[in-house]
Design a protein around this motif. Structure first.
Motif, PDB file in Angstrom:
ATOM      1  N   ARG A  71       0.832  -1.203   0.000  1.00 12.45           N
ATOM      2  CA  ARG A  71       0.000   0.000   0.000  1.00 12.45           C
ATOM      3  C   ARG A  71       0.869   1.256   0.000  1.00 12.45           C
ATOM      4  O   ARG A  71       0.538   2.238  -0.655  1.00 12.45           O
ATOM      5  N   VAL A  72       1.975   1.233   0.738  1.00  7.77           N
ATOM      6  CA  VAL A  72       2.881   2.387   0.732  1.00  7.77           C
ATOM      7  C   VAL A  72       3.524   2.541  -0.647  1.00  7.77           C
ATOM      8  O   VAL A  72       3.635   3.660  -1.172  1.00  7.77           O
ATOM      9  N   VAL A  73       3.946   1.431  -1.229  1.00 11.18           N
ATOM     10  CA  VAL A  73       4.523   1.482  -2.584  1.00 11.18           C
ATOM     11  C   VAL A  73       3.527   2.088  -3.560  1.00 11.18           C
ATOM     12  O   VAL A  73       3.873   2.968  -4.363  1.00 11.18           O
ATOM     13  N   ASP A  74       2.274   1.655  -3.488  1.00 13.14           N
ATOM     14  CA  ASP A  74       1.244   2.173  -4.387  1.00 13.14           C
ATOM     15  C   ASP A  74       1.023   3.669  -4.153  1.00 13.14           C
ATOM     16  O   ASP A  74       0.890   4.445  -5.116  1.00 13.14           O
ATOM     17  N   ALA A  75       0.985   4.077  -2.894  1.00  9.84           N
ATOM     18  CA  ALA A  75       0.769   5.492  -2.581  1.00  9.84           C
ATOM     19  C   ALA A  75       1.924   6.339  -3.104  1.00  9.84           C
ATOM     20  O   ALA A  75       1.711   7.458  -3.604  1.00  9.84           O
ATOM     21  N   ALA A  76       3.148   5.816  -2.998  1.00 10.31           N
ATOM     22  CA  ALA A  76       4.307   6.550  -3.503  1.00 10.31           C
ATOM     23  C   ALA A  76       4.256   6.693  -5.016  1.00 10.31           C
ATOM     24  O   ALA A  76       4.616   7.746  -5.573  1.00 10.31           O
ATOM     25  N   GLU A  77       3.816   5.644  -5.688  1.00  8.18           N
ATOM     26  CA  GLU A  77       3.729   5.704  -7.155  1.00  8.18           C
ATOM     27  C   GLU A  77       2.662   6.684  -7.620  1.00  8.18           C
ATOM     28  O   GLU A  77       2.802   7.326  -8.669  1.00  8.18           O
ATOM     29  N   GLU A  78       1.598   6.823  -6.837  1.00  7.86           N
ATOM     30  CA  GLU A  78       0.503   7.722  -7.217  1.00  7.86           C
ATOM     31  C   GLU A  78       0.743   9.164  -6.789  1.00  7.86           C
ATOM     32  O   GLU A  78       0.047  10.073  -7.251  1.00  7.86           O
ATOM     33  N   SER A  79       1.719   9.387  -5.913  1.00  9.39           N
ATOM     34  CA  SER A  79       1.982  10.724  -5.383  1.00  9.39           C
ATOM     35  C   SER A  79       3.005  11.462  -6.238  1.00  9.39           C
ATOM     36  O   SER A  79       3.836  10.846  -6.912  1.00  9.39           O
ATOM     37  N   ASP A  80       2.961  12.777  -6.174  1.00  9.54           N
ATOM     38  CA  ASP A  80       3.994  13.596  -6.810  1.00  9.54           C
ATOM     39  C   ASP A  80       5.214  13.744  -5.909  1.00  9.54           C
ATOM     40  O   ASP A  80       6.207  14.362  -6.309  1.00  9.54           O
ATOM     41  N   ALA A  81       5.134  13.200  -4.696  1.00  7.90           N
ATOM     42  CA  ALA A  81       6.219  13.324  -3.728  1.00  7.90           C
ATOM     43  C   ALA A  81       7.133  12.110  -3.780  1.00  7.90           C
ATOM     44  O   ALA A  81       6.751  11.039  -4.250  1.00  7.90           O
ATOM     45  N   VAL A  82       8.348  12.274  -3.275  1.00  6.64           N
ATOM     46  CA  VAL A  82       9.279  11.150  -3.163  1.00  6.64           C
ATOM     47  C   VAL A  82       9.066  10.457  -1.828  1.00  6.64           C
ATOM     48  O   VAL A  82       8.591  11.063  -0.855  1.00  6.64           O
ATOM     49  N   CYS A  83       9.422   9.182  -1.779  1.00 11.06           N
ATOM     50  CA  CYS A  83       9.329   8.403  -0.542  1.00 11.06           C
ATOM     51  C   CYS A  83      10.642   7.661  -0.342  1.00 11.06           C
ATOM     52  O   CYS A  83      11.153   7.014  -1.271  1.00 11.06           O
TER      53      CYS A  83
END
Length: 384
Positions: A129-141
């Motif tokens: 879920r974190v990986v998916d959120a990072a891919e959908e965000s304009d921010a870096v993780c």
């Protein structure tokens, strides 16, 4: 004196002679490691401005808000994210591991650049879920694997290319009694929390652990809970040096839940013996050794809770004649180096060296170790 003053000023200027731009950051979770490492080092970095903090312990928020002159203070992570999303450039998440995924996802959905301490989640599903959120965000993780920023580990890893081949990798992780180390070296401010809050938090963590390994067996749950947090640094370092684990040949969990050994096969059929445990000693035993036909290379990591203690890197070469070399590359603090790297990721001059996808695979591997023991005991093996 003039020379010293000019040198000090130069450290706070870019190449064009201008002061560095400050990035407004929120710190979510101000427990022991944040008090020792993250908060003081962010305060040292001229590019960083601690603009907001959050912790469920109001006493912690007030103490460190006053100490570091933080203007915006919260007792809930969601309140900080909702109120400060437009003002902040990013957040540094140093909460307990069973809250990492929830807080990181909320930050990424608010398009805040996100540094989250290891492991990225307790369950593989939450890690995804974190990986998916990072891919959908304009921010870096970025995930906080500080050993990847250890100058000693970087020296050790670069030296592996000099070996003709690798016969065996051995990784040992036996941390000390962390509480006694903290007590001797630091004045930690512990949060004043209601018993009901602690009980609810512990229950959430317990349920996540059981979901991760697919069993409510108490011994295995304790093993996963402890070793996930303890060995994920080393599992990630091994991944960086040797690639992915392709097969788990053997797992043993013993000493109730305290010790685990595993035989792993990495890419190219490289064999690794992983040994992990816990102790009441005050000294760390955390090392990686590589044996090759012509010699060996090793790194002995320093105590992660003692600042600026360099790791010990050694090579021993030769058959008829032996040459041993010891390297101490730098005492530069890995925690500070990783935070500086995160700021470089925010300004676009770097990409995260430790992205959430890597941490997800680390969580999956450690869960597989416990599940392998549960499913086939001492006599089986599992291909991944």
């Amino acid at each position: 004196m003039l020379g010293i003053a000019w040198y000090s000023l130069a450290n706070y200027l870019w190449d064009d002679g201008q002061p560095p731009l400050e990035m407004k950051l929120g710190v979510i979770g101000v427990g022991a490691i944040a008090q020792i490492m993250h908060v003081p080092y962010l305060a040292e970095l001229p590019e960083a401005d601690i603009h907001a903090i959050a912790d469920p312990g109001k006493n912690v928020v007030e103490t460190f808000g006053d100490r570091y002159n933080v203007p915006n203070r919260y007792t809930e992570s969601t309140a900080l994210i909702e109120a400060q999303a437009d003002a902040l450039d990013g957040v540094v998440i140093t909460t307990p591991m069973h809250t990492h995924a929830e807080v990181a996802i909320a930050a990424l959905e608010a398009d805040l650049h996100t540094f989250v301490e290891k492991p990225v989640a307790v369950t593989p599903a939450d890690a995804q879920r974190v990986v998916d959120a990072a891919e959908e965000s304009d921010a870096v993780c970025m995930v906080g694997y500080m050993k990847r920023f250890d100058p000693g580990f970087q020296r050790f890893q670069s030296g592996l290319d000099d070996l003709s081949e690798i016969d065996l990798v051995t990784s040992t992780v036996i941390p000390p009694d962390v509480g006694s180390v903290l007590e001797e070296n630091y004045d930690i401010v512990y949060a004043d929390l209601a018993d009901s809050f602690i009980e609810e938090s512990n229950e959430t963590r317990r349920k996540q652990v059981e979901r991760a390994i697919g069993t409510d067996d108490e011994t295995l749950s304790k093993a996963y809970d402890f070793h996930l947090e303890s060995i994920c640094h080393d599992v990630n370092a091994l991944r960086s040096a040797f690639g992915s684990v392709e097969r788990i040949d053997h797992v043993d969990i013993f000493g109730d839940w305290q010790f685990i050994t595993a035989q792993l096969r990495y890419e190219g059929d490289r064999r690794c013996l992983l040994k992990a445990g816990t102790s009441d000693r005050k000294w760390y035993d955390e090392r990686i050794r590589v044996d090759a036909p012509e010699g060996s290379a090793s790194i002995e990591f320093s105590n992660a809770f003692i600042k600026n203690t360099p790791s010990d890197v050694r090579t021993k070469l030769g058959t008829a004649k032996t040459t041993e070399t010891r390297h101490t590359p730098s005492s530069d603090e890995p925690f500070k180096r990783e935070l500086r790297h995160f700021l470089e990721c925010i300004d676009g001059s770097a990409t995260p060296r430790t992205p959430p996808e890597e941490s997800k695979r680390d969580v999956e591997l450690i869960a597989d170790l416990v599940r392998t023991y549960d499913q086939v005991g001492e006599s089986g093996s599992v291909s991944r």
